[in-house]
Scaffold this motif. Sequence first.
Motif, short mmCIF file in Angstrom:
data_model
loop_
_atom_site.label_atom_id
_atom_site.label_comp_id
_atom_site.label_asym_id
_atom_site.label_seq_id
_atom_site.Cartn_x
_atom_site.Cartn_y
_atom_site.Cartn_z
N GLY A 149 0.76 -1.25 0.00
CA GLY A 149 0.00 0.00 0.00
C GLY A 149 0.78 1.29 0.00
O GLY A 149 0.20 2.36 0.18
N TRP A 163 -5.77 -2.57 -5.72
CA TRP A 163 -6.30 -2.41 -4.36
C TRP A 163 -7.43 -1.42 -4.28
O TRP A 163 -8.14 -1.37 -3.27
CB TRP A 163 -5.19 -1.95 -3.41
CG TRP A 163 -4.05 -2.88 -3.21
CD1 TRP A 163 -2.72 -2.62 -3.44
CD2 TRP A 163 -4.09 -4.22 -2.69
NE1 TRP A 163 -1.96 -3.70 -3.11
CE2 TRP A 163 -2.77 -4.70 -2.65
CE3 TRP A 163 -5.12 -5.06 -2.27
CZ2 TRP A 163 -2.45 -5.98 -2.20
CZ3 TRP A 163 -4.81 -6.33 -1.82
CH2 TRP A 163 -3.49 -6.78 -1.79
N SER A 164 -7.58 -0.58 -5.30
CA SER A 164 -8.53 0.53 -5.22
C SER A 164 -8.14 1.39 -4.02
O SER A 164 -6.99 1.76 -3.87
CB SER A 164 -9.97 0.00 -5.11
OG SER A 164 -10.89 1.04 -5.15
N GLU A 165 -9.07 1.68 -3.13
CA GLU A 165 -8.75 2.51 -1.96
C GLU A 165 -8.71 1.68 -0.69
O GLU A 165 -8.66 2.23 0.41
CB GLU A 165 -9.78 3.64 -1.81
CG GLU A 165 -9.88 4.56 -3.00
CD GLU A 165 -8.57 5.28 -3.29
OE1 GLU A 165 -7.85 5.61 -2.32
OE2 GLU A 165 -8.24 5.47 -4.47
N GLU A 166 -8.76 0.36 -0.81
CA GLU A 166 -8.94 -0.48 0.37
C GLU A 166 -7.66 -0.85 1.09
O GLU A 166 -7.68 -1.27 2.25
CB GLU A 166 -9.65 -1.78 -0.01
CG GLU A 166 -8.82 -2.69 -0.90
CD GLU A 166 -9.60 -3.89 -1.42
OE1 GLU A 166 -9.38 -4.98 -0.90
OE2 GLU A 166 -10.42 -3.70 -2.33
N ARG A 167 -6.51 -0.68 0.47
CA ARG A 167 -5.25 -1.14 1.07
C ARG A 167 -4.64 -0.09 1.96
O ARG A 167 -4.28 0.99 1.52
CB ARG A 167 -4.26 -1.52 -0.03
CG ARG A 167 -3.04 -2.30 0.49
CD ARG A 167 -3.50 -3.64 0.97
NE ARG A 167 -2.43 -4.57 1.26
CZ ARG A 167 -1.82 -4.68 2.44
NH1 ARG A 167 -2.12 -3.85 3.42
NH2 ARG A 167 -0.90 -5.61 2.65
N LYS A 168 -4.51 -0.39 3.23
CA LYS A 168 -3.83 0.51 4.16
C LYS A 168 -2.33 0.24 4.10
O LYS A 168 -1.89 -0.87 3.85
CB LYS A 168 -4.35 0.27 5.58
CG LYS A 168 -5.80 0.67 5.78
CD LYS A 168 -6.22 0.45 7.22
CE LYS A 168 -7.68 0.86 7.42
NZ LYS A 168 -8.13 0.63 8.82
N CYS A 225 -1.60 -10.08 -0.20
CA CYS A 225 -2.88 -10.78 -0.07
C CYS A 225 -2.86 -11.69 1.15
O CYS A 225 -1.79 -12.09 1.63
CB CYS A 225 -3.15 -11.61 -1.32
SG CYS A 225 -3.48 -10.64 -2.82
N ASN A 269 -11.43 -12.04 -4.28
CA ASN A 269 -12.10 -12.22 -2.99
C ASN A 269 -13.60 -11.92 -3.06
O ASN A 269 -14.25 -11.74 -2.03
CB ASN A 269 -11.44 -11.36 -1.91
CG ASN A 269 -11.55 -9.87 -2.19
OD1 ASN A 269 -12.12 -9.45 -3.19
ND2 ASN A 269 -10.98 -9.07 -1.30
N LYS A 320 -16.10 -3.86 -7.88
CA LYS A 320 -14.81 -4.32 -7.38
C LYS A 320 -14.21 -5.30 -8.39
O LYS A 320 -13.74 -6.38 -8.04
CB LYS A 320 -14.95 -4.98 -6.01
CG LYS A 320 -15.36 -4.02 -4.91
CD LYS A 320 -15.35 -4.70 -3.54
CE LYS A 320 -15.70 -3.71 -2.44
NZ LYS A 320 -15.69 -4.36 -1.10
N ARG A 363 -10.90 -7.47 -8.30
CA ARG A 363 -10.76 -8.61 -7.40
C ARG A 363 -11.95 -9.57 -7.50
O ARG A 363 -12.19 -10.35 -6.60
CB ARG A 363 -10.60 -8.12 -5.96
CG ARG A 363 -9.50 -7.07 -5.80
CD ARG A 363 -9.09 -6.91 -4.37
NE ARG A 363 -8.38 -8.08 -3.89
CZ ARG A 363 -7.97 -8.23 -2.62
NH1 ARG A 363 -8.26 -7.29 -1.73
NH2 ARG A 363 -7.32 -9.32 -2.26
#
Length: 215
Positions: free
Chosen positions: A108, A115-120, A159, A197, A207, A210
Amino acid sequence: MLGKSFASPLLTFDFATCCILSPDLATAAPSVVPFCVNLSSCFPKTVRRGLWTSPISPKKWVIYSTLQVDNIALDDEDRKTWEASRQALSAFDFSTEEKDKILAKAFGHVHSPYWSEERKKEIPKLEIVNEILDYLRSLALSDDDLHKLLKKFPEVLGCSLEDEVRNNVQILEKDWGIKGKTLRNLLLRNPKVLGYNIDCKGDCMAKCTRCWVRF
């Protein structure tokens, strides 16, 4: 203007990656200047003649990449953790710069559409990286195969091993009858399947990167 020179240089180098000591980026970002490792051309004259000087006490390590990897501010402990994870990729004939970019995308620190915006942002940990690599090797993927897979899909290292990677391989074997050599060929062709996922089943959930619909 530069202050008085310190007694020792504050620059360290690791092949294609430059690490410089800088103050907290939140307060000193305008003064941070990225340097590449071409010592004959990339440094200011004052640096080529002698030492890098700064009137501010250093607090952070900053990793720079010539491939426009985002600047990553690390304290000393996180830097050691990052470098240990980088070592896990040594078997695959990547440059230091490539290793850093793979880790940055997987965890990230560099924007990835996958990842779009989901990965910290996380600091990559050696045990996590090794667990993923060891499992992929168990699928009869050679180091050369893994080099190709990581080039295509570096995000696989970020992942979840149990919830995504291992689970997806089981789905491919159970639902599609894909295993052995056929599985290897599929993973080299479309490694992103390891990170699916969601299955929208035709009712789009926005999404797509993924989603099993891509398979």
